[in-house]
Design a protein around this motif. Structure first.
Motif: not given
Lengths: 334, 285
Positions: A150-151, A153-155, A218
């Motif tokens: 989760x941490x 993924x968006x990086x 995810x």
């Protein structure tokens, strides 16, 4: 079988359409600009070193012929496509007079190798872990993996690449951080070279893997947690089917199909990720070539790289789409 | 609307965290309105100062106060992401609803172009645009360009919802009572796709900001406009990490990761909210 052939034909038409529109767009973008590419190129080349007036005139004549400035746009367009069909995209300027096609072909194996390995590996690991996490929802380790995913993924790619560069370049220098292979080995099919190529690929590949893993994890976890409430899974559990069999062949297999579609969708985005990764790690692939070409103002080479990139991504999506009905027997191909 | 947000904050920890993270970044970006310095000026502060009471985020090698510089950068970046998200939403709503409602040949033609846009690798095309336009490629042009390229996937999602609505009872009633097609699409069908629009808008913002930063880090945008990407570009250009000016890279990276995680959590929790099954499970019913 006949249906499958029809499906393949349909997809192939689509593939050709994507390539045609994409490459034409690239052509139009470069040719509709008000900037005169010939003068720009000459200014850039003569700005760096001294040329005799005759040499400049020669170069101007060659470039004018190459770009066909005097011709109307439609005939330039037809000529451009004729040249693409025979794989001749004109000489590049950064390595004049090497043809742009040669430079692209030299860079392509590096990018394809890096991308293919990273994508396949990421997709498999992410989906297996995600599938397990969706099925065994109370497992502590898999829950932890979920939080990490989760941490991560968006990086974006470049930040992960920078962090890897700092950690393995300055803090703990154990892996090579730039280039495709070491300077002191001779390219060829020998072990020192292959080993060197592999060790140089670890960090660029790792940056791609780390970012992609979260997405697949995810996505798969969400899919699986929906599937386990389906009747056939409950039925299999009541019938006493081995839990491993349920996870592997009932749950993960069915959830993998939408994930394959998602893979086709994200291939284009992964390509932009490799450009950054290659730039950060000075990897000798298509991305580095594109950036060098843009910085040098090399029209022919930029167009060549864009053409190859569009074709390659479209082709990869085509292949993924073809695998689709093979993996999922439920899909009836119309 | 407010009831939905209150419920989301109460029952969905992801949404609450996302809201807090995005809120902090937005607040920080809003501070740029009170900035005492002009962000385009260089050498107005002592260069290379570590974070201190006078300079909260330190100063960079170009003599700029990082606190105000970054608040301008985040304002520009967030506005950029928002512009792309709003413009591309407009295109994808129009295409998705038209395609789903009208069906038939219109649907086939629109989806043909949709498939092309989905498959096009956007990055090389944007690089080409930069290559041709150079400094004319300002933030507004780039936003319009990305909006024109980034609508396809979401248009397909909207279409799939609109397809389902087409055969519903109320659509037929509307048709028989003489409602015009545009009215049906935008008054009757639009509310149904609204949740998708919100959640895809967040994902689209992440995509747009990520791509802008990618281009800027390589120096492929107008590097004189402060954005998160150009901040990283200048830091790289001055080898901030090697020289030891770590705050120049680390602080914007932390803030941008906060933005990304915040937007991502909002998108995920809204997505989950749309799916009633998982919403009920979350509320423990």
């Amino acid at each position: 079988m006949q249906n499958y052939l029809l499906f393949v034909t349909k997809r192939a038409v689509q593939l050709l359409a994507v390539i045609f529109f994409g490459v034409s767009a690239a052509f139009l973008i470069t040719h509709l600009s008000p900037i005169n590419p010939v003068e720009q190129a000459i200014n850039r080349i003569t700005g760096r070193s001294n040329f005799s007036p005759e040499a400049v005139a020669d170069m101007r004549a060659a470039l004018t012929a190459l770009y066909g400035i005097e011709e109307p746009l439609w005939s330039k367009f037809i000529n451009f496509w004729r040249r693409i069909v025979v794989l001749d995209l004109g000489p590049s300027l950064i390595a004049f007079p090497t043809p742009a096609t040669t430079l692209v072909m030299r860079a392509l194996p590096w990018t394809v190798g890096l991308l293919a390995t990273a994508v396949v590996f990421t997709w498999l690991i992410g989906n297996i872990l995600g599938g397990l996490a969706g099925y065994y929802q109370n497992n502590r380790v898999l829950k932890g993996v979920g939080i990490v995913a989760m941490g991560l993924q968006p990086i974006p790619y470049y930040i992960v690449a920078f962090i890897l560069l700092i950690v393995f370049g300055f803090v703990w220098p154990v892996l090579p951080i730039s280039g495709g292979f070491a300077m002191n080995v001779r390219p060829g099919w020998n072990w020192p070279f292959i080993g060197s190529v592999l060790s140089h690929a670890i960090l660029p590949a790792l940056s791609l893997v780390l970012v992609g893993l979260g997405t697949w994890f995810l996505g798969m976890r969400a899919l699986v947690s929906n599937i386990i409430s389906e009747d056939y899974v409950t039925y299999a559990e009541l019938a006493g089917v081995n839990k491993r069999t349920i996870v592997a062949s009932y749950v993960i297999r069915n959830a993998a199909v939408p994930q394959l579609t998602a893979l086709a969708m994200t291939l284009g985005a992964i390509f932009s990720g490799t450009v950054i990764t290659e730039e950060v790690f000075s990897y000798p692939g298509l991305g580095s070539l594109l950036i060098a070409a843009v910085n040098a103002g090399d029209y022919a080479l930029v167009l060549a790289v864009a053409t190859v990139a569009i074709t390659a991504v479209a082709g990869a999506i085509f292949i993924v789409d073809l695998l689709h009905p093979i993996l999922d027997p439920r899909i009836t191909v119309e | 609307m407010f009831v939905i947000i209150r419920d989301l904050i109460r029952f969905n920890i992801e949404f609450a965290i996302g809201l807090i993270l995005v809120g902090i970044v937005v607040f920080f970006a809003c501070l740029s309105a009170f900035s005492p310095v002009d962000p385009s000026m260089i050498y107005v502060a002592p260069p290379d100062q570590p974070p201190s009471r006078d300079y909260w985020f330190g100063t960079n090698s170009r003599g700029q106060d990082m606190f105000w510089q970054l608040s301008f950068a985040f304002r520009n970046t967030l506005l950029f992401g928002l512009t792309v998200a709003v413009l591309s939403r407009m295109i994808s709503i129009a295409i998705g609803l038209l395609s789903g409602y009208l069906g038939g040949p219109v649907d086939r033609i629109l989806m043909f172009f949709n498939d092309i846009f989905v498959a096009l690798p956007i990055f090389p095309i944007l690089v080409l645009f930069y290559f041709v336009m150079r400094n004319d490629l300002n933030t507004v042009n780039l936003a319009i360009l990305m909006a024109c390229l980034g609508w396809a996937y979401d248009a397909r999602l909207i279409r799939s919802v609109a397809l389902g609505l087409r055969y519903r009872e109320f659509t037929r009633h509307a048709v028989f009572s003489g409602m015009s097609s545009p009215k049906i699409m935008f008054q009757e069908h639009l509310p149904y796709v609204m949740p998708i629009i919100f959640s895809t808008a967040m994902a689209n913002m992440i995509w747009a900001i990520g791509l802008e930063v990618t281009l800027a880090v390589l120096g492929f945008t107008n590097i004189n406009i402060p954005t998160v990407g150009t901040t990283l570009y200048w830091a790289n250009n001055h080898s901030a990490m090697v020289v030891g000016v770590w705050w120049w890279l680390v602080i914007p990276v932390i803030l941008i990761v906060m933005t990304f995680i915040g937007l991502f959590l909002l998108a995920v929790s809204l997505n989950e909210y749309i799916d009633p099954r998982s919403r009920l499970r979350r509320m423990g019913l």
